[in-house]
Structures are given as structure tokens and as C-alpha cells.
Scaffold this motif. Structure first.
Motif, mmCIF file in Angstrom:
data_model
loop_
_atom_site.group_PDB
_atom_site.id
_atom_site.type_symbol
_atom_site.label_atom_id
_atom_site.label_comp_id
_atom_site.label_asym_id
_atom_site.label_seq_id
_atom_site.Cartn_x
_atom_site.Cartn_y
_atom_site.Cartn_z
ATOM 1 N N LEU A 96 21.452 -41.667 44.498
ATOM 2 C CA LEU A 96 21.766 -40.726 45.611
ATOM 3 C C LEU A 96 20.580 -39.817 45.710
ATOM 4 O O LEU A 96 20.171 -39.225 45.027
ATOM 5 C CB LEU A 96 23.017 -39.965 45.390
ATOM 6 N N GLU A 97 20.171 -39.520 46.909
ATOM 7 C CA GLU A 97 19.372 -38.502 47.509
ATOM 8 C C GLU A 97 20.073 -37.751 48.417
ATOM 9 O O GLU A 97 20.469 -38.132 49.470
ATOM 10 C CB GLU A 97 17.887 -39.119 47.961
ATOM 11 N N VAL A 98 19.746 -36.397 48.444
ATOM 12 C CA VAL A 98 20.067 -35.612 49.598
ATOM 13 C C VAL A 98 18.900 -34.506 50.073
ATOM 14 O O VAL A 98 18.518 -34.046 48.911
ATOM 15 C CB VAL A 98 21.486 -34.680 49.125
ATOM 16 N N ALA A 130 26.136 -28.827 37.257
ATOM 17 C CA ALA A 130 26.908 -28.977 36.093
ATOM 18 C C ALA A 130 27.837 -30.301 36.389
ATOM 19 O O ALA A 130 27.758 -31.299 35.302
ATOM 20 C CB ALA A 130 27.624 -28.030 35.130
ATOM 21 N N LEU A 131 28.523 -30.589 36.912
ATOM 22 C CA LEU A 131 29.351 -31.758 37.290
ATOM 23 C C LEU A 131 28.837 -32.830 37.714
ATOM 24 O O LEU A 131 28.969 -34.006 37.359
ATOM 25 C CB LEU A 131 30.289 -31.325 38.556
ATOM 26 N N VAL A 132 27.640 -32.928 38.356
ATOM 27 C CA VAL A 132 26.332 -33.722 38.529
ATOM 28 C C VAL A 132 26.104 -34.290 37.397
ATOM 29 O O VAL A 132 25.827 -35.571 36.988
ATOM 30 C CB VAL A 132 25.321 -33.501 39.678
ATOM 31 N N ALA A 133 25.676 -33.505 36.502
ATOM 32 C CA ALA A 133 24.741 -33.765 35.267
ATOM 33 C C ALA A 133 25.801 -34.625 34.387
ATOM 34 O O ALA A 133 25.530 -35.556 33.604
ATOM 35 C CB ALA A 133 24.386 -32.597 34.624
ATOM 36 N N GLY A 134 27.143 -34.393 34.291
ATOM 37 C CA GLY A 134 28.038 -34.775 33.664
ATOM 38 C C GLY A 134 28.582 -36.196 34.227
ATOM 39 O O GLY A 134 29.116 -36.996 33.349
ATOM 40 N N SER A 135 28.491 -36.305 35.340
ATOM 41 C CA SER A 135 28.767 -37.664 35.983
ATOM 42 C C SER A 135 27.490 -38.582 36.179
ATOM 43 O O SER A 135 27.664 -39.814 36.448
ATOM 44 C CB SER A 135 29.451 -37.360 37.266
ATOM 45 N N ALA A 136 26.471 -38.262 36.160
ATOM 46 C CA ALA A 136 25.527 -39.162 36.433
ATOM 47 C C ALA A 136 24.460 -39.329 35.148
ATOM 48 O O ALA A 136 24.614 -38.645 34.164
ATOM 49 C CB ALA A 136 24.244 -38.263 37.644
ATOM 50 N N GLN A 141 31.442 -40.183 44.569
ATOM 51 C CA GLN A 141 32.034 -39.226 45.548
ATOM 52 C C GLN A 141 31.781 -37.599 45.110
ATOM 53 O O GLN A 141 31.494 -36.992 45.851
ATOM 54 C CB GLN A 141 33.699 -39.437 45.899
ATOM 55 N N LEU A 142 32.133 -37.725 43.534
ATOM 56 C CA LEU A 142 31.996 -36.223 43.165
ATOM 57 C C LEU A 142 30.462 -35.816 43.440
ATOM 58 O O LEU A 142 30.075 -34.695 43.593
ATOM 59 C CB LEU A 142 32.293 -36.044 41.392
ATOM 60 N N VAL A 143 29.389 -36.774 42.779
ATOM 61 C CA VAL A 143 27.913 -36.359 43.010
ATOM 62 C C VAL A 143 27.731 -36.110 44.302
ATOM 63 O O VAL A 143 26.870 -35.176 44.636
ATOM 64 C CB VAL A 143 27.251 -37.598 42.367
ATOM 65 N N LEU A 144 28.146 -36.893 45.367
ATOM 66 C CA LEU A 144 27.677 -36.781 46.694
ATOM 67 C C LEU A 144 28.266 -35.357 47.202
ATOM 68 O O LEU A 144 27.470 -34.855 47.888
ATOM 69 C CB LEU A 144 28.229 -38.142 47.479
ATOM 70 N N SER A 145 29.536 -35.126 47.131
ATOM 71 C CA SER A 145 29.755 -34.042 47.520
ATOM 72 C C SER A 145 29.339 -32.887 46.752
ATOM 73 O O SER A 145 28.918 -31.587 47.731
ATOM 74 C CB SER A 145 31.743 -33.831 47.017
ATOM 75 N N GLU A 146 29.055 -32.819 45.689
ATOM 76 C CA GLU A 146 28.400 -31.737 45.220
ATOM 77 C C GLU A 146 26.775 -31.567 45.670
ATOM 78 O O GLU A 146 26.455 -30.322 45.698
ATOM 79 C CB GLU A 146 28.418 -32.015 43.581
ATOM 80 N N LEU A 147 26.039 -32.572 45.674
ATOM 81 C CA LEU A 147 24.859 -32.433 46.400
ATOM 82 C C LEU A 147 24.769 -32.084 47.674
ATOM 83 O O LEU A 147 23.866 -31.101 48.189
ATOM 84 C CB LEU A 147 24.054 -33.786 46.344
ATOM 85 N N LEU A 148 25.707 -32.628 48.689
ATOM 86 C CA LEU A 148 25.782 -32.267 49.896
ATOM 87 C C LEU A 148 26.176 -30.714 50.155
ATOM 88 O O LEU A 148 25.716 -29.957 50.887
ATOM 89 C CB LEU A 148 26.993 -33.121 50.569
ATOM 90 N N THR A 149 27.154 -30.346 49.226
ATOM 91 C CA THR A 149 27.579 -28.732 49.299
ATOM 92 C C THR A 149 26.746 -27.943 49.205
ATOM 93 O O THR A 149 26.426 -26.896 49.710
ATOM 94 C CB THR A 149 28.875 -28.712 48.539
ATOM 95 N N THR A 169 31.272 -31.539 57.245
ATOM 96 C CA THR A 169 30.512 -32.864 57.186
ATOM 97 C C THR A 169 30.967 -33.609 55.894
ATOM 98 O O THR A 169 30.841 -34.687 55.718
ATOM 99 C CB THR A 169 29.044 -32.720 57.524
ATOM 100 N N VAL A 170 31.287 -32.471 54.697
ATOM 101 C CA VAL A 170 31.344 -33.140 53.371
ATOM 102 C C VAL A 170 32.601 -34.423 53.265
ATOM 103 O O VAL A 170 32.187 -35.269 52.723
ATOM 104 C CB VAL A 170 31.494 -32.231 52.213
#
Length: 176
Positions: free
Chosen positions: A109-111, A137-143, A77-85, A50-51
Motif C-alpha cells: 500500500l502507498e498513500v 504504531a497500529l500500522v507498524a503492528g499490522s504490517a 483495512q486498518l493500514v489503509l485507514s491509518e495511512l489515509l487518515t 473519504t476514508v
């Protein structure tokens, strides 16, 4: 192909629709029917495949919102992908729901899963040899910020705020 169902502005995707994807024209038509500025809300079964479908829905929504800066689109897209995954990998919930909305120069964004989360989401420092553990960590760096909330019914919501304007770059690092 079965039509994508919606309930109160929520797009509900089934496992079969995910398998049969892409049906981007129908999704785009549904997104275009919404009022400008309306949030994107979709729900899917917790399946890894689904990602990329959800990333495509997010891109269609970003197009409708006229968010065209490639660095910002990449960050979303990066943040969404990581949160969904993370939600898919760490829940026994039958559905995962994502909500995206814009507020000025910020995209939120909320998941959310419906419960059964067996771990607390937290950013750790993965070693170079590790295959997993870098997502938050990727989310924290992009958000601009991120966090989590546990509901009374055992549900877990992980959220992030992504800056859209160049002047609101706090925490934003393209290319990571």
C-alpha cells in the motif's frame, strides 16, 4: 450520479461522489474490468469522509483478488485507514492518491499527497489518555514494514507491506 472517472487505471473520486456514496456497483464493475492482479489506484480530495469509501473500494479489490482471509482483510483495512487518515490530516494537498498491489504473499500500500505536508510521518507512543497519535504504531503492528519517502516536488508517500499468508505473519497482530 456522475460516473467515476479513470485515467490510466486510476479511479478519481470527486467530493460530490464521496458525498453521494455508495455507488458500489459501478466501482465493482470497474474493478472487475481490470485484468487479474492489476493494482488498485485511486485519488480523492483530502476529506475525512473519504476514508470509509476508500475502505469499501479496497474490500471490493480484495474480493476481486480472492483475498478472503478475514484477519488479512482487517489488517489491510486498518493500514489503509491509518495511512489515509494521516495523509488527510497532515497535508494541504488538493488530492491524496492510494495505490495497492499484490506481490506473492505480500500486499503493498502507498498513500501519497501532492505536497504541503507540514509534518514528518513517524510512529510514536501515544499515552492512553491521548485521542490521536496511535495510527502509525497500529500500522507498524499490522504490517511487515512501513516507511516514507519525500519527493523532489514536496510530495510525501507513506507505504506499508501487509503479509497475506499465515507463514508471512512477521509483524502481523490481528485484533490490534
Amino acid at each position: 450520479m456522475m460516473p467515476i472517472t479513470t485515467h490510466a487505471d486510476e479511479i478519481e473520486l470527486t467530493a460530490q461522489q464521496i458525498t453521494d456514496w455508495p455507488d458500489a456497483e459501478e466501482a465493482l464493475a470497474r474493478l472487475r474490468q481490470r485484468p487479474p492482479g492489476a493494482p488498485l489506484v485511486f485519488s480523492t480530495p483530502p476529506l475525512t469522509r473519504t476514508v470509509p469509501v476508500c475502505r469499501r473500494l479496497a474490500l471490493l479489490w480484495l474480493d476481486a483478488q480472492r483475498i478472503r482471509d478475514e484477519d488479512r482483510r482487517y489488517a489491510v483495512q486498518l493500514v489503509l485507514s491509518e495511512l489515509l487518515t494521516n495523509a488527510i490530516q497532515h497535508t494541504r494537498s488538493p488530492r491524496v492518491t492510494c495505490r495497492m498491489w499484490r506481490s506473492g504473499d505480500l500486499l503493498h500500500l502507498e498513500v501519497r499527497n501532492q505536497g504541503g505536508t507540514w509534518s514528518i510521518p513517524w510512529a510514536n507512543r501515544a499515552k492512553d489518555a491521548n485521542d490521536h497519535g496511535r495510527g502509525l504504531a497500529l500500522v507498524a503492528g499490522s504490517a511487515r514494514g512501513w516507511g516514507r519517502h519525500f519527493g523532489a516536488e514536496g510530495d510525501c508517500t507513506v507505504w506499508a507491506t501487509v503479509p497475506l499468508a499465515r507463514s508471512a505473519r512477521h509483524g502481523f497482530r490481528p485484533g490490534q
